[in-house]
Every structure is written in C-alpha cells, then in structure tokens.
Design an enzyme around this catalytic site. Structure first.
Site, PDB file in Angstrom:
ATOM      1  N   ASP A 329       0.849  -1.181   0.000  1.00  0.00           N
ATOM      2  CA  ASP A 329       0.000   0.000   0.000  1.00  0.00           C
ATOM      3  C   ASP A 329       0.890   1.237   0.000  1.00  0.00           C
ATOM      4  O   ASP A 329       2.118   1.113  -0.032  1.00  0.00           O
ATOM      5  CB  ASP A 329      -0.918   0.000   1.241  1.00  0.00           C
ATOM      6  CG  ASP A 329      -0.144   0.186   2.541  1.00  0.00           C
ATOM      7  OD1 ASP A 329       1.095   0.275   2.507  1.00  0.00           O
ATOM      8  OD2 ASP A 329      -0.789   0.255   3.600  1.00  0.00           O
ATOM      9  N   ASP A 331       1.431   4.767   2.299  1.00  0.00           N
ATOM     10  CA  ASP A 331       1.030   5.392   3.565  1.00  0.00           C
ATOM     11  C   ASP A 331       1.439   6.860   3.577  1.00  0.00           C
ATOM     12  O   ASP A 331       2.577   7.192   3.256  1.00  0.00           O
ATOM     13  CB  ASP A 331       1.731   4.691   4.737  1.00  0.00           C
ATOM     14  CG  ASP A 331       1.582   3.179   4.686  1.00  0.00           C
ATOM     15  OD1 ASP A 331       0.481   2.701   4.985  1.00  0.00           O
ATOM     16  OD2 ASP A 331       2.554   2.479   4.330  1.00  0.00           O
ATOM     17  N   ASP A 422      -3.311   4.573   2.692  1.00  0.00           N
ATOM     18  CA  ASP A 422      -3.673   4.967   4.059  1.00  0.00           C
ATOM     19  C   ASP A 422      -3.322   6.434   4.256  1.00  0.00           C
ATOM     20  O   ASP A 422      -2.183   6.831   4.021  1.00  0.00           O
ATOM     21  CB  ASP A 422      -2.877   4.143   5.089  1.00  0.00           C
ATOM     22  CG  ASP A 422      -3.569   2.841   5.431  1.00  0.00           C
ATOM     23  OD1 ASP A 422      -4.699   2.624   4.950  1.00  0.00           O
ATOM     24  OD2 ASP A 422      -2.972   2.044   6.184  1.00  0.00           O
TER      25      ASP A 422
END
Ligand code: UTP
Ligand code: MN
Length: 498
Positions: A329, A331, A422
């Site tokens: 992902d 962040d 995120d």
C-alpha cells in the site's frame, strides 16, 4: 564374541531394521548411498535422506553390500572403518567410498553426484574445523541498521515464510521469534557462509538455527518447502489477501472448507463493505505497488490536501520512506504547522478526491487520542488513534493532467489500477512520533517499544513518549530527538527495514 550369524544387512541404529530403499525411481542408480547416523542424529539423518531421495538419489536406510558411498559427518575414516568392523563388514567385496558430508552437500546443491575430490575423502583423523570469523550484533533491532534487502536473502525469505505461517495460525509469539531471526540476518554486513559464524548471536532460537543450517548446507529447508505447499498456508494467504479480512475471519472460512475466492463468493457469507471492495479489486490489490505508482499517488494526495488546506504538509511514510521499491500500500502522514488546523481535514480531502473520481473505497476513523495525566496506557498496543482513512485509490495514467510533475504509472496499457492508500492526520505536536510509528517496519517499531519499556522504563506510541520514572511526557519535534530520549543511536529510515 563372534556373531552367530554374520549379518548381511546392518541397521545403522539398533532397533530400526527397515530396509526401506525407496529409490525405485532414482535418477542415479550407480551411487548407492548410506548415511551414517553416528554423531549426526536420527532427525538430521532422516532429513538428509529425504532430501536426497527428493532429488532422485538412491539412499539406503540400512547398510548392505550394495552400498557404494558411505556419508558421515564429524567421523574420521578410521572411526567409520571401526564402525563397519563392529558390524562384521571388515572386508568389503567392492571398495566403498568413505566420504565426508561435504560431498553429499555439494551433490545436493548440484542436483547430481559430483566428482569425488581429495577433500571429500574422510580424513584419518577427525578434522578440526577452521574457525570462521564470527558475526556480532546488538540484541534489539532498533540498535542496529537493517538495510533492504540485505546480504542473506535466501535465509531471510525462508524465515519470513515461517513467520508469516505462524502469523496466519494466530501464533504471535512464534511469528515474532522468526521475524527477529529474519531481521538479525538482514542486518548482517555480509553473506553467511556457515552456521558456525552465527555462534553467540542474539535473536536466533534453536528452531531458526536449524532452518538456517539446512539452507546453508542444502540450499533448501524441508520445513519451509512443506509450509509453502501446505493447503492451509495457501488458503490462509489467499483469504487474508482480501482487504478487510483478518486472520480470525480467514480461519473461520477455512474451517468451513473455503479455500478459494470462487468458493467464498458462492458461500453465501455476507461481506462487509471493505471486504466487498477487497474482493472486487483483489487482483490489483495483490499486485505490488511500485515506486513509480507511489510517486503518482503522492502527487495526487499532495494536490488534494493543498487545495483544501493551504500550508498542510504531506509526508510519504511506510515502506516507501524506508527506500523499498515496492509495497502492499502507500502510507501518508498529513499535518499542518498550526496545531488545530488539521482537525476535520480528512473529510475535506476525501470529498475533494471523490469529486475528482479518484476513490473506489474509503473508510474514515475519528481521532480518539487523549493524553492522560496519569501517563500513557497500554504502551505495547500497536493501534493508534489518529484521524485516519483506509482507502482504495483509482490510479489512472493521467491522474494529474495539469501537473508537470506527472509520473508514469506502471499500469501498462490498462487505463487504471486500484491501489491501497492509508491517509493519517496528526497534530504537529505529535508529528515526530507519528512519523516514527508510521515509517516502520512493524518489527522495528515493536523493538523500539520493547526497548523503551525494558531498558528505559518508558512508554512509546505513535502519539507520545512517557517517562514512567519522571512521570512526565517527553516532547520531541524530530525523530532524532526521540532516539536521543531513548538513549539510542539514530537509525535513518533506510536502516529500519528490520
Ligand atoms: P504497513 O502495514 O503499510 O507496512 O505499515 P509497510 O512497512 O509500509 O510495508 P508494505 O510495503 O506496505 O507492505 C506501515 C507502518 O505503519 C504502522 C506499522 O506499524 C508500520 O510501521 N501502522 C500500521 C500503525 O502504526 N498502525 C496501523 O494501524 C497500521
Ligand atoms: Mn505500507
């Protein structure tokens, strides 16, 4: 005493007399191998035999006249001849090669019996091993610099499989133990040649050492190979690979017999919105995010944040800040130099991204952090309480058409791909702690918190550092200050890949 009947077949270990030559399909029938258990131990011998057979070697469990190669470890030629003599095998009909384990090891590596060289013959006296230079390392990962990927990727990748498998079994203790071993090996400044060099190193438990020894000698560990091919590991990996699905849920599904996405879809289970999105974008989300793509997402996020709150700062955290070239992902930490201005920011950013059609899924959590005058509670908890958004971005090849900094994404000829992002918002007074906490790695953070508690009687979180002796919070406006408060030498993000 003369034996009543000279035995033709001699078991290597009394009580076990099975002549299980399971080498019917051996690729090298001319070499009939017998592995001596003496000074080796039954389990190691069994492992070596299994490994040999899997590679098509003909291995006999019991010694017989057909044996052509005797393999032994830490025995001299005299000792093996004595062993044979005790079993009535004084004069062998055909010359048997008495070989050191190194011949077997090299043959395993080559995948075929290698030529016998001088150094492979058993010496008359047991050889004294030359002392290899021994490594040294500090015990806590936060006391070391750990690069990515390190010099021992064969070993670290294998230990990572065992750590992950333990994690998927819900066995945290075991998982952390393997992660610590893995991190220690990654921190070493050169390639490990032999297990002897690891003598005295911290963090390496007996189990890890066994795995490492097999890998060093044979290039493979049966336990790791078995784990990787086990149906449970494969299914649990697949199911927890769905965004929104944790170990507990995956376990429940697996016990119901669900092993594939198709089975899940037809199972009749009601999935929550996160899981529905996870299933829908499964392929994308399980394809590593590249550095290029992370840069493209950065530009998109910076753009949205600045447009709703000028002066706000966006910092790339997580694995990419540590210099990793890919991740699961992306962040981001968001803050503003004027404390308080960041409040409620996430809603505006999300609205902006949505209006641009860049969000496929999002879920916002509120900021629930409050400093307690009685000190920080539950210091070991990894959960922080920032205002935060778990999201799935729709990353297009031209997410920022007007932006001259436009970065090419790696979605090839596809017009877009889904990427997990995120977004975390931190007040500026907590920013250094948030940045440290969100840069990771998870093990590095864990080790820092363990160090704080056990060595300094302090409690560290992604929000604050509390000194239990002085009964007060220690402020910091940079990561360097936090390391200094903790009495640790500063480790830059690229060294935190524990
Ligand atoms: P990630 O899970 O994103 O890991 O958490 P990563 O190191 O970036 O690895 P990849 O490349 O994405 O797989 C990043 C950091 O954020 C912290 C973790 O502890 C880790 O250090 N984190 C994550 C939290 O502090 N709280 C959370 O709820 C989640
Ligand atoms: Mn990450």
């Amino acid at each position: 005493m003369v034996p009543l009947k000279r035995r033709k077949v001699v078991s290597s270990n009394s009580g076990q007399n099975s002549d299980t030559d399971t080498s019917k399909e051996s690729r090298f029938p001319q070499a009939v191998i017998f592995i001596l258990e003496r000074r080796m131990g039954a389990s190691r011998r069994a492992f070596l035999a299994q490994l040999g057979r899997s590679k098509g070697f003909r291995i006999q469990d019991t010694y017989s006249e057909s044996v052509t190669h005797i393999i032994s470890e830490n025995n001299s030629g005299d000792e093996v001849r004595t062993w044979l003599g005790e079993r009535g095998q004084h004069r062998s009909r055909t010359p048997v090669h008495l070989l050191d384990i190194s011949w077997y090891t090299e043959s395993m590596r080559e995948g075929q019996p290698v030529a016998i060289l001088d150094r492979h013959w058993l010496q008359e006296q047991q050889r004294h091993h030359v002392k290899a230079p021994v490594f040294s390392a500090a015990s806590y990962a936060c006391q070391r610099s750990t690069p990515q990927p390190g010099h021992n990727t064969l070993l670290t990748a294998a230990l990572a499989v065992l750590a992950e498998s333990a994690e998927l079994n819900g066995d945290e203790g075991r998982s952390v133990a393997f992660r610590r071993s893995e991190a220690l090996l990654r921190s070493l400044d050169r390639q490990v040649q032999g297990a002897a060099e690891l003598r005295g190193l911290p963090c390496l438990g007996e189990h890890s050492r066994r795995v490492i020894q097999d890998l060093l000698e044979y290039g493979v560990s049966c336990e790791v190979e078995e784990t990787k091919s086990s149906s449970r590991y494969k299914a649990m990996k697949l199911l927890t690979g769905i965004f929104g699905v944790g170990v507990k849920t995956a376990k429940r599904w697996f016990t119901e017999g669900i092993c594939s996405l198709a089975q899940l879809e037809t199972s009749g289970h009601t999935l929550n919105p996160a899981q529905q999105a996870g299933l829908k974008y499964y392929t994308y989300l399980n394809q590593p995010v590249t550095r290029h793509e992370a840069d493209a997402v950065s530009i998109t996020v910076e753009d949205a944040v600045r447009s709703v709150l000028p002066g706000a700062q966006v910092t790339l955290a997580g694995g990419f800040r540590r210099g990793k070239m890919s991740g699961h992902d992306v962040d981001f930490l968001i803050t503003h130099p004027d404390e308080g201005k960041e409040e409620g920011l996430i809603h505006k950013v999300i609205a902006c991204l949505e209006s641009r059609g860049l969000l496929l899924y999002h879920q916002i959590t509120r900021n629930t952090y409050q400093e307690s005058p009685k000190g920080a509670g539950r210091p070991s908890s990894n959960m922080d309480r920032f205002e935060r958004c778990f999201s799935i971005f729709k990353l297009t090849n031209d997410s920022n058409p007007e932006d001259t900094r436009r970065v090419q994404t790696d979605s090839g000829c596809r017009p877009w791909r889904a990427v997990r992002v995120d977004l975390v918002v931190s007040p500026i007074s907590q920013f250094a702690f948030a940045l440290l906490g969100w840069t990771g790695s998870k093990l590095f953070e864990r080790e820092m918190r363990r160090w704080a508690v056990h060595e300094k009687s302090m409690s560290l979180s992604s929000h604050a550092l509390y000194d239990k002796n002085q009964k007060r919070y220690l402020r910091a406006s940079s990561e360097e200050e936090i390391f200094a408060h903790l009495g640790l030498e500063y480790v830059s993000p690229s060294g935190r890949n524990a």
